[in-house]
Design an enzyme around this catalytic site. Structure first.
Site, PDB file in Angstrom:
ATOM      1  CB  VAL A 175      -0.962  -0.113   1.115  1.00 54.19           C
ATOM      2  CG1 VAL A 175      -1.614   1.311   1.458  1.00 54.19           C
ATOM      3  CG2 VAL A 175      -1.953  -1.215   1.080  1.00 54.19           C
ATOM      4  N   PRO A 176       0.907   1.924  -1.136  1.00 57.02           N
ATOM      5  CG  PRO A 176       0.589   2.765  -3.482  1.00 57.02           C
ATOM      6  CD  PRO A 176      -0.028   1.878  -2.353  1.00 57.02           C
ATOM      7  CB  CYS A 177       2.014   5.180   3.039  1.00 53.98           C
ATOM      8  SG  CYS A 177       3.412   4.124   3.672  1.00 53.98           S
ATOM      9  CG  HIS A 178       6.429   4.249  -1.192  1.00 60.49           C
ATOM     10  ND1 HIS A 178       5.828   3.368  -1.372  1.00 60.49           N
ATOM     11  CD2 HIS A 178       6.738   4.609  -2.818  1.00 60.49           C
ATOM     12  CE1 HIS A 178       5.725   2.529  -2.478  1.00 60.49           C
ATOM     13  NE2 HIS A 178       6.097   3.421  -3.454  1.00 60.49           N
TER      14      HIS A 178
END
Lengths: 186, 234
Positions: free
Chosen positions: B199-202
């Site tokens: 889950v690409p919170c970056h």
């Protein structure tokens, strides 16, 4: 209720349960089966075990139950030669002290073998060992010292001749004069 | 079995202690040494225990009592812990989070029936390896948001819509999930993302272009963004 990851318990107690299963059932795939069944049952029950439970004693008790199941299964299925459990040569295997030792443990009378499994290998105090296997604490203690006397030849590698039978290591019992009471006890 | 136990205790009953105490305490020290020798000679090898633990993991999964399976996978940003319930991937954790501690949290919040069982994480481990090799731009995995919930879960689910190589600001995300004033809460949702990397919170940055924070550390965030922009450019 237990909140420790079960994997931590497996890591901590895997070796102890393995020793108990091997001591009770011998160097045999049955011992591996009993190990698996023990941890599978424990995993099932794990979330409901009280936080203050003695986990090792609990596991050893399950292991004992599973080992008894295996022994019953063996007896029920001991009709054909193929399904008879492997028997260990009491002569041991030269140069492999560990296998000699398992063979010597396998050759002990049942009570002594159980005491070695639960007290010496699992570290359970004699008072609790007596509760697990039945009988008095004194009888368990005596079976323990008889067993160690029998095993001494094997656990002191210097005492064993390569390839030779160490009488003390394989004879189930050495009757000592002060053990007269055992005649009536067993 | 009960017969022999019964006989034993009946027959031993009434035997006096004298004569026994003498020979049960000859020398405690040599008894301990013998016990240690016994333990040393009966120690299983790591391979023996490893094989049994693998077998346990497979049997537990088959019996439906493996609530949380986990494994670790080596990546350029360090070893990642992957954990999955039967519903899907439930946790991805960087080493700096303390993998033991993460397992403790899973035990408390999901279930203590946790076993190292790499087989359940085969697909996740493979896709993560492919992602770091630059050969995967989208994850195709079942996700379990059991560690999330409420607004945080809403934000985290939106994050999966931010495409590979793209970024949004915390303010953009707040607006898109329909709560433009909740910029700070979006930051918290990113900081508590239980499934980083997947889950690409970056891909969420500050409006001024600053990195903001990252659960895996700013160096990890930078290297994930660099990996994606290099793959897109290449």
């Amino acid at each position: 209720m237990m909140k420790t990851p079960f994997d931590v318990i497996v890591a901590q107690h895997a070796a102890t349960v393995w020793r108990v299963c091997r001591a009770v059932l011998g160097v045999h795939t049955d011992a591996d089966d009993a190990w698996s069944e023990t941890f599978l049952s424990a995993l099932q029950a794990w979330p409901n075990l009280p936080e203050d439970a003695n986990v090792e004693a609990w596991l050893v008790t399950i292991a004992r139950r599973k080992a008894i199941d295996v022994i019953r299964f063996r007896k029920r299925h001991a009709i054909t030669v193929d399904e008879l459990p492997e028997r260990h040569s009491p002569h041991g295997i030269p140069g492999r002290v560990d296998l000699d030792l398992w063979a010597a443990i396998a050759a002990l009378p049942e009570k002594q073998r159980n005491v070695v499994a639960y007290h010496h290998l699992a570290g359970i105090p004699y008072t609790q060992v007596a509760e697990i296997i039945g009988g008095t604490v004194e009888a368990a203690r005596r079976a323990g010292s008889d067993a160690i006397r029998s095993l001494r030849g094997t656990i002191q590698p210097g005492a064993i001749q390569p390839g030779a039978i160490q009488p003390g290591a394989i004879q189930p019992r050495v009757i000592q004069p002060e053990d007269d009471s055992k005649g009536s006890a067993l | 079995m009960n017969d022999s136990i019964l006989n034993d205790s009946i027959l031993n009953h009434g035997i006096s202690n004298h004569g026994i105490s003498n020979h049960s305490t000859p020398s405690q020290d040599s008894g301990e040494t013998e016990r240690n020798t016994l333990l040393r000679l009966t120690a299983p090898t790591a391979a023996e225990i490893g094989a049994l633990r693998n077998r346990l993991a497979l049997a537990a999964d088959r019996e439906g009592i493996l609530d949380v399976a986990y494994t670790t996978v080596d990546t350029p940003v360090g070893p990642l812990l992957l954990a999955a319930t039967e519903r899907g991937l439930v946790r991805v954790a960087f080493e700096r989070e303390g993998h033991d501690q993460v397992l403790q949290q899973l035990a408390a919040k999901v279930s203590p029936r946790i076993v190292r069982a790499p087989q359940r994480l085969d697909a996740a481990a493979r896709q993560i390896t492919e992602y770091f090799a630059g050969s995967r731009t989208k994850f195709d995995l079942g996700l379990d948001f059991a560690l999330s919930g409420g607004f945080r879960e809403q934000v985290q689910r939106h994050l999966t819509q931010i495409g590979y190589g793209h970024t949004e600001s915390y303010r953009d995300v707040a607006r898109i999930v329909g709560n433009p004033r909740a910029v700070r809460a979006v930051g918290t949702a990113c900081a508590t993302n239980p499934l980083p990397v997947v889950v690409p919170c970056h891909r969420v940055l500050r409006a001024d272009g600053g990195l903001g924070g990252y659960i895996g550390g700013l160096a990890a965030k930078t290297s994930l963004l660099a990996l994606e922009s290099a793959t897109v450019a290449g």
